[in-house]
Design an enzyme around this catalytic site. Structure first.
Site, PDB file in Angstrom:
ATOM      1  N   GLY A 111     -10.319 -21.530 -50.458  1.00 13.25           N
ATOM      2  CA  GLY A 111     -10.857 -22.875 -50.221  1.00 13.25           C
ATOM      3  C   GLY A 111     -12.026 -22.876 -49.252  1.00 13.25           C
ATOM      4  N   GLU A 134      -7.155 -16.010 -54.080  1.00 12.99           N
ATOM      5  CA  GLU A 134      -5.998 -16.794 -54.556  1.00 12.99           C
ATOM      6  C   GLU A 134      -5.097 -16.004 -55.505  1.00 12.99           C
ATOM      7  OE1 GLU A 134      -9.140 -17.932 -54.339  1.00 12.99           O
ATOM      8  OE2 GLU A 134      -9.154 -20.042 -53.694  1.00 12.99           O
TER       9      GLU A 134
HETATM   10  N1  COA Z   1      -3.360 -20.742 -44.513  1.00 12.04           N
HETATM   11  C1  COA Z   1      -2.534 -20.893 -43.453  1.00 12.04           C
HETATM   12  N2  COA Z   1      -2.582 -20.121 -42.376  1.00 12.04           N
HETATM   13  C2  COA Z   1      -3.504 -19.152 -42.340  1.00 12.04           C
HETATM   14  C3  COA Z   1      -4.391 -18.937 -43.397  1.00 12.04           C
HETATM   15  C4  COA Z   1      -4.299 -19.787 -44.515  1.00 12.04           C
HETATM   16  N3  COA Z   1      -5.123 -19.679 -45.554  1.00 12.04           N
HETATM   17  N4  COA Z   1      -5.180 -17.889 -43.088  1.00 12.04           N
HETATM   18  C5  COA Z   1      -4.804 -17.468 -41.879  1.00 12.04           C
HETATM   19  N5  COA Z   1      -3.785 -18.234 -41.428  1.00 12.04           N
HETATM   20  C6  COA Z   1      -3.078 -18.130 -40.147  1.00 12.04           C
HETATM   21  C7  COA Z   1      -2.116 -16.945 -40.137  1.00 12.04           C
HETATM   22  O1  COA Z   1      -0.878 -17.297 -40.728  1.00 12.04           O
HETATM   23  C8  COA Z   1      -1.994 -16.721 -38.643  1.00 12.04           C
HETATM   24  O2  COA Z   1      -1.145 -17.711 -38.106  1.00 12.04           O
HETATM   25  P1  COA Z   1       0.034 -17.296 -37.048  1.00 12.04           P
HETATM   26  O3  COA Z   1      -0.706 -16.659 -35.891  1.00 12.04           O
HETATM   27  O4  COA Z   1       0.668 -18.606 -36.701  1.00 12.04           O
HETATM   28  O5  COA Z   1       0.923 -16.330 -37.757  1.00 12.04           O
HETATM   29  C9  COA Z   1      -3.383 -17.016 -38.125  1.00 12.04           C
HETATM   30  O6  COA Z   1      -3.993 -17.853 -39.115  1.00 12.04           O
HETATM   31  C10 COA Z   1      -4.260 -15.790 -37.956  1.00 12.04           C
HETATM   32  O7  COA Z   1      -4.290 -15.097 -39.199  1.00 12.04           O
HETATM   33  P2  COA Z   1      -3.955 -13.533 -39.347  1.00 12.04           P
HETATM   34  O8  COA Z   1      -3.560 -13.291 -40.764  1.00 12.04           O
HETATM   35  O9  COA Z   1      -2.975 -13.121 -38.278  1.00 12.04           O
HETATM   36  O10 COA Z   1      -5.383 -12.894 -39.019  1.00 12.04           O
HETATM   37  P3  COA Z   1      -5.921 -11.473 -39.509  1.00 12.04           P
HETATM   38  O11 COA Z   1      -7.157 -11.231 -38.731  1.00 12.04           O
HETATM   39  O12 COA Z   1      -4.848 -10.446 -39.458  1.00 12.04           O
HETATM   40  O13 COA Z   1      -6.304 -11.670 -41.051  1.00 12.04           O
HETATM   41  C11 COA Z   1      -7.270 -12.833 -42.933  1.00 12.04           C
HETATM   42  C12 COA Z   1      -7.340 -12.542 -41.405  1.00 12.04           C
HETATM   43  C13 COA Z   1      -8.306 -13.908 -43.230  1.00 12.04           C
HETATM   44  C14 COA Z   1      -7.567 -11.563 -43.697  1.00 12.04           C
HETATM   45  C15 COA Z   1      -5.856 -13.329 -43.278  1.00 12.04           C
HETATM   46  O14 COA Z   1      -5.507 -14.366 -42.386  1.00 12.04           O
HETATM   47  C16 COA Z   1      -5.712 -13.869 -44.684  1.00 12.04           C
HETATM   48  O15 COA Z   1      -5.659 -13.088 -45.614  1.00 12.04           O
HETATM   49  N6  COA Z   1      -5.617 -15.213 -44.834  1.00 12.04           N
HETATM   50  C17 COA Z   1      -5.376 -15.850 -46.107  1.00 12.04           C
HETATM   51  C18 COA Z   1      -6.602 -15.808 -46.975  1.00 12.04           C
HETATM   52  C19 COA Z   1      -6.291 -16.429 -48.320  1.00 12.04           C
HETATM   53  O16 COA Z   1      -5.512 -15.907 -49.102  1.00 12.04           O
HETATM   54  N7  COA Z   1      -6.907 -17.572 -48.584  1.00 12.04           N
HETATM   55  C20 COA Z   1      -6.747 -18.283 -49.804  1.00 12.04           C
HETATM   56  C21 COA Z   1      -5.739 -19.356 -49.629  1.00 12.04           C
HETATM   57  S1  COA Z   1      -5.538 -20.299 -51.115  1.00 12.04           S
END
Ligand code: COA
Length: 260
Positions: A111, A134
């Site tokens: 998103g 996604e």
């Molecule tokens: N929705 C909800 N929460 C999210 C999020 C999302 N799309 N992306 C990150 N967060 C949250 C994590 O759950 C974490 O929360 P917490 O500390 O309460 O556990 C916080 O943000 C930090 O994220 P984290 O994953 O620990 O950081 P990272 O540096 O290890 O990884 C990313 C960064 C972007 C690679 C990873 O967060 C990720 O893959 N996010 C989802 C991306 C995704 O699939 N987006 C499409 C959604 S439809």
């Protein structure tokens, strides 16, 4: 109106809207989508706003996607409402009638990339990472990202990014047109500010005409797009700004555009 997930700052015709959920990497929950819709409606109707910058707070992410914690509990009916709300908000950005610049310092995923693609210009740091992950959640983009990415980056790249879900770095994103400019991280704010200031100082009716002709015209048949262009071109001749711009050229001075 005060927002819970957004901050807003105005300077010299530029409104900067910043998504303020850094602990969740600015993930788009329902409330944030609703607030963005309201904030962009306000920007649309405020004549003092000549350009908008959209940013995400913190160092790591513009927006890391839709809020997965919310998605996991949704029914199909709620998911459709969520998808439509995101689509409408992003269409509101794309058709704002004023230029919108996305500032992308880090992750723009799912998103987040969909949101960025609804903006007119996307300026990224060399550290930016863009993608549509996604599929790794057993999902597909739901905010019209499938449509925008194919139009912006072409069908082959759209299929590659959406089917495999692997993010691309800033250089590849730039080559695909997903970032319109890439700069060093420490130069990002100055670059965004320079571009936004230039837009805010430009003639708003001409900017609106360009946006209509390219965004709306680009979605229509060629003749209809050319017709949008012609009508927008003609409207400029009713503005003081067009007289000012052409007179300033002939008088060898800098124009001052007021929006009149
Ligand atoms: N929705 C909800 N929460 C999210 C999020 C999302 N799309 N992306 C990150 N967060 C949250 C994590 O759950 C974490 O929360 P917490 O500390 O309460 O556990 C916080 O943000 C930090 O994220 P984290 O994953 O620990 O950081 P990272 O540096 O290890 O990884 C990313 C960064 C972007 C690679 C990873 O967060 C990720 O893959 N996010 C989802 C991306 C995704 O699939 N987006 C499409 C959604 S439809």
């Amino acid at each position: 109106m005060a927002f819970r997930n957004l901050s807003s700052r105005d300077r010299d015709g530029v409104r900067t809207l910043t998504i303020e959920r850094p602990d969740k990497l600015n993930a788009l929950n329902r409330e944030t989508i609703g607030e963005l819709a309201i904030a962009f409606t306000q920007a649309r109707h405020d004549d003092a706003v000549r350009a908008v910058v959209l940013a995400g707070s913190g160092e790591k992410a513009f927006v890391a996607g839709a809020d997965i914690a919310e998605l996991t509990a949704m029914s199909p009916v709620q998911a459709q409402a969520f998808s439509r709300a995101g689509q409408q908000m992003m269409r509101g950005i794309e058709t704002l009638g004023k230029p919108v610049v996305a500032r992308i310092q880090g992750f723009a995923l799912g998103g987040g990339l969909e949101l960025a693609m609804s903006c007119h210009l996307r300026i990224g740091s060399e550290k930016a990472k863009l993608g549509l992950p996604e599929i790794t959640l057993g999902l597909l983009p739901g905010f019209a990202g499938t449509q925008r990415i194919a139009r912006l980056a072409g069908r082959a790249a759209a299929l590659e990014l959406a089917l495999l879900g692997k993010p691309v770095d800033a250089a590849r994103a730039h080559a695909l047109g997903l970032l319109t400019r890439v700069v060093a991280p420490e130069a990002l704010d100055a670059e965004v500010e320079a571009v936004a200031s230039q837009l805010a100082a430009s003639a708003p009716h001409a900017l609106a005409g360009i946006l209509d002709a390219i965004v709306l015209g680009g979605e229509a048949a060629f003749e209809q797009g050319a017709d949008y262009e012609s009508k927008a071109f003609a409207v400029c001749f009713s503005t003081a700004d067009m007289r000012e711009g052409t007179a300033a050229f002939l008088e060898r001075r800098k124009p001052v555009f007021t929006g009149a």
